[in-house]
Design a protein around this motif. Structure first.
Motif, short mmCIF file in Angstrom:
data_model
loop_
_atom_site.label_atom_id
_atom_site.label_comp_id
_atom_site.label_asym_id
_atom_site.label_seq_id
_atom_site.Cartn_x
_atom_site.Cartn_y
_atom_site.Cartn_z
N VAL A 104 22.61 -34.33 -28.11
CA VAL A 104 21.97 -33.11 -28.61
C VAL A 104 22.22 -31.96 -27.63
CG1 VAL A 104 19.73 -32.06 -29.16
CG2 VAL A 104 20.24 -34.37 -29.96
N TYR A 105 22.15 -32.25 -26.34
CA TYR A 105 22.40 -31.23 -25.30
C TYR A 105 23.81 -30.65 -25.44
CZ TYR A 105 22.44 -29.19 -20.59
OH TYR A 105 22.52 -28.33 -19.53
N LYS A 106 24.79 -31.50 -25.64
CA LYS A 106 26.19 -31.05 -25.76
C LYS A 106 26.46 -30.34 -27.09
CE LYS A 106 27.92 -34.57 -22.68
NZ LYS A 106 28.36 -35.94 -22.59
N ASN A 107 25.63 -30.59 -28.10
CA ASN A 107 25.82 -30.02 -29.43
C ASN A 107 24.60 -29.21 -29.86
OD1 ASN A 107 28.43 -31.48 -30.37
ND2 ASN A 107 27.15 -33.09 -29.50
N LYS A 108 23.94 -28.54 -28.91
CA LYS A 108 22.65 -27.90 -29.17
C LYS A 108 22.67 -26.85 -30.28
CE LYS A 108 23.28 -25.57 -24.83
NZ LYS A 108 23.57 -26.41 -23.70
N LYS A 109 23.83 -26.28 -30.57
CA LYS A 109 23.91 -25.29 -31.65
C LYS A 109 23.72 -25.93 -33.02
CE LYS A 109 26.67 -22.01 -29.11
NZ LYS A 109 27.94 -21.35 -28.90
N GLN A 110 23.86 -27.24 -33.10
CA GLN A 110 23.71 -27.96 -34.37
C GLN A 110 22.26 -28.36 -34.65
OE1 GLN A 110 26.37 -31.30 -34.60
NE2 GLN A 110 28.09 -30.13 -33.78
N PHE A 111 21.34 -28.03 -33.73
CA PHE A 111 19.95 -28.46 -33.87
C PHE A 111 19.01 -27.29 -33.69
CE2 PHE A 111 22.52 -31.96 -32.33
CZ PHE A 111 22.22 -32.94 -33.25
#
Length: 173
Positions: free
Chosen positions: A37-44
């Motif tokens: 989630v940290y690496k893909n935070k824009k998706q959440f």
């Protein structure tokens, strides 16, 4: 060998607000989820993390927690507060902390994902239900001693499902 079974539902949680809970050694399975989630935070959407430990000496992954705090709301709850550490923590169990914080949850846009002792996950699920989160938006990562990894030995059987092949992540409902 492995990994076996089913992990957290990454496609279902995209675009959602997340509440991620880890208790004790249950932080290990959620740590990789938090890193994703940290690496893909824009998706959440909004991400809240709750981690529970026995005391300050039992806190795992302190460096990771510092990193996560830069991007997410991270709350650490301690069963016993010894007063020797310099990490800001709540005293009590995670479900008590959630009740104290009086979370406002958009039940249609929020998912909870957790791993830890079953008693903790049960009480946290109840606290989240009281905040408006529905059972179908709560996921548990169950831990069982697994031997065969394909549902043959029966060691990980819970009622009619095998943790090794049907889990270890289950929708709470």
């Amino acid at each position: 060998r492995g990994p076996y079974g089913n992990g957290f539902p990454l496609k279902k949680i995209q675009g959602k607000n997340l509440i991620i809970i880890g208790g004790g050694t249950g932080i290990a399975p959620v740590a990789s989820l938090i890193d994703y989630v940290y690496k893909n935070k824009k998706q959440f959407g909004d991400v809240k993390i709750y981690l529970g430990f026995k005391d300050e000496n039992s806190i795992l992954l302190k460096d990771k927690i510092k990193e996560w705090k830069k991007e997410f709301s991270v709350t650490i709850s301690l069963d016993k507060k010894l007063g020797i550490g310099n990490i800001k923590c709540e005293k009590g169990f995670i479900h008590e902390t959630i009740k104290k914080q009086k979370l406002k949850i958009d039940h249609k846009e929020t998912m909870a994902l957790m791993c830890g002792p079953e008693m903790m996950m049960e009480s946290v699920s109840d606290a989240l239900n009281n905040c408006g989160l529905l059972d179908n938006n709560i996921y548990w990562s169950m831990e069982r001693r697994m031997e065969c990894a394909f549902g043959n030995c029966g060691r990980c059987l819970i009622q009619d499902v095998y943790v090794c092949k049907d889990g270890p992540v289950f929708q709470y409902n």
